[in-house]
Design an enzyme around this catalytic site. Sequence first.
Site, PDB file in Angstrom:
ATOM      1  CG  ASP A  12      48.596   6.157  -7.872  1.00  0.00           C
ATOM      2  OD1 ASP A  12      47.957   7.359  -7.648  1.00  0.00           O
ATOM      3  OD2 ASP A  12      49.643   6.380  -8.887  1.00  0.00           O
ATOM      4  N   GLY A  39      45.003  12.232  -7.614  1.00  0.00           N
ATOM      5  CA  GLY A  39      43.700  11.550  -8.084  1.00  0.00           C
ATOM      6  C   GLY A  39      42.989  10.602  -7.065  1.00  0.00           C
TER       7      GLY A  39
HETATM    8  P1  IMP Z   1      54.184  16.472  -9.918  1.00  0.00           P
HETATM    9  O1  IMP Z   1      53.813  16.451  -8.525  1.00  0.00           O
HETATM   10  O2  IMP Z   1      53.428  16.626 -11.087  1.00  0.00           O
HETATM   11  O3  IMP Z   1      55.232  17.560 -10.064  1.00  0.00           O
HETATM   12  O4  IMP Z   1      54.900  15.069 -10.385  1.00  0.00           O
HETATM   13  C1  IMP Z   1      56.029  14.675  -9.721  1.00  0.00           C
HETATM   14  C2  IMP Z   1      56.030  13.371  -9.341  1.00  0.00           C
HETATM   15  O5  IMP Z   1      55.130  12.669  -8.585  1.00  0.00           O
HETATM   16  C3  IMP Z   1      56.012  12.454 -10.663  1.00  0.00           C
HETATM   17  O6  IMP Z   1      56.665  11.185 -10.616  1.00  0.00           O
HETATM   18  C4  IMP Z   1      54.500  12.003 -10.664  1.00  0.00           C
HETATM   19  O7  IMP Z   1      53.964  10.902 -11.382  1.00  0.00           O
HETATM   20  C5  IMP Z   1      54.356  11.942  -8.981  1.00  0.00           C
HETATM   21  N1  IMP Z   1      53.058  12.160  -8.540  1.00  0.00           N
HETATM   22  C6  IMP Z   1      52.425  13.356  -8.503  1.00  0.00           C
HETATM   23  N2  IMP Z   1      51.134  13.352  -8.102  1.00  0.00           N
HETATM   24  C7  IMP Z   1      50.871  11.582  -7.975  1.00  0.00           C
HETATM   25  C8  IMP Z   1      49.834  10.992  -7.357  1.00  0.00           C
HETATM   26  O8  IMP Z   1      48.899  11.575  -6.988  1.00  0.00           O
HETATM   27  N3  IMP Z   1      49.881   9.712  -7.345  1.00  0.00           N
HETATM   28  C9  IMP Z   1      51.336   9.126  -7.872  1.00  0.00           C
HETATM   29  N4  IMP Z   1      52.202   9.843  -7.960  1.00  0.00           N
HETATM   30  C10 IMP Z   1      52.229  11.087  -8.269  1.00  0.00           C
END
Ligand code: IMP
Length: 440
Positions: A12, A39
């Site tokens: 982010d 995102g």
């Molecule tokens: P996952 O990638 O869905 O397995 O999430 C693992 C961790 O990474 C969590 O703390 C999410 O909030 C964080 N995370 C995953 N993708 C993003 C992103 O695009 N931006 C910020 N945090 C992310």
Amino acid sequence: MNVTIVGSQLGDEGKGGIVDLFGEDADVVVRYQGGDNAGHTVVHGDEEYKLRLVPSGVVRGTTGVLGNGCVVNLETLFEEIDRLCERGLRPDVRVSGRAHVVLPYHRVLDRAEEAAKNDEDLRVGTTGNGIGPAYEDKAGRRGIRVAELSRPELLRSRLEYVVPKKRRLAEEIYGVDTGDAFDVDALFETLRAFGDRLADEGMVVNAGSFLAERERESDAILFEGAQGAHIDVDHGNYPFVTSSNPTAGGAIVGTGVSPRMVSDGEIVGVVKAYHSRVGSGPMPTEMVDETASELREKVGGFGTVTGRARRIGWLDLPTLRYAVRVNGVTGIAINHVDALAGLDELRICEAYELDGERLIEPPSTTAAWEQCAPEYQTFDPWDDRDWTKVVVEGYDALPENARAYVEYVSDALDTPLYAVGVGPDRDETVVRRNPFEPAG
Ligand code: IMP
């Protein structure tokens, strides 16, 4: 010249806008890790595009590649492509045949495992998109790769091997209802249809050789990192991490290019002018006062993918020093400088204090990181203004205090400042140096 753009914090940081801006000079934009947990918001004039899988550059007609290091939810991918087509774009997206597919059961298992963690502290706060379970299957040699979707017999035998195991896991360990997400026939039909579409549209490539060929033709390649250094599965604050390598090394193994293609180029670290986090994990500079609410209000502080409230903190130099070193960052882009306008006072965490010791980088265990106390420098604030005018007039039109702030960061990191973001639009960035252009 090739350029790699990475997140220097926890994701982010506003990488989408920087990729979009510098991507104008790229012929190919490649994602090398992650999936639809990312995102990216790309703003073009009045048009806003929210992308999760399609590389940001595609919006401006650049070829987009999803490398072997990505995990691809094909439903999301085709939905995104279709939406872009409806808006009059002709997205050219290629997918590595070696990339792994995120299957419906990965999403169910991701959410089930998070829900089953009754101790809040163990909960990672994943995006629930099945990213971790898909990478688990990749490492466990039971994943399904994109190239396998067009080989029906192989696909069916892979599904017949893996699906019953996943169903038992879901039912017996997590006690969740299984349905089509765990049904071999239903999965086979869906995946075959995706395989047909990938084949019909000529989307599957050998990413490494495709990119090497483009480089031979003197095309400029941009490697687009998703997430950030501190949620890298190896270099981040484990276990509060994603399951891939957002750091620059990931661009090599996640695409199959020679290390030279990344290391001979520029590596731009994107930094947000303050700190934020979606999900659990250490954050020594976290603010819990009204400044956090004020900032959250101003920056629309909710995750693009999950809609969860972001935790907000002061800029944290130890995390940035680490990210610059691990990534080999050659220049930084500091975003969201406009968001800090109007606050009463600003702070930057210069170092941590842990057990009487001063640390200039985070400790290697997350438990120790949680115990770190921030040592702050304070900075004079700046007022809100017409930032579009600032962009037109250039770097010197930034408020003097804002220049002092970003230059302090650049000096502390011993890394040149390439760009300063003062708004969400790619045109709201003051560029000091374009990494695709030879240093002058
Ligand atoms: P996952 O990638 O869905 O397995 O999430 C693992 C961790 O990474 C969590 O703390 C999410 O909030 C964080 N995370 C995953 N993708 C993003 C992103 O695009 N931006 C910020 N945090 C992310």
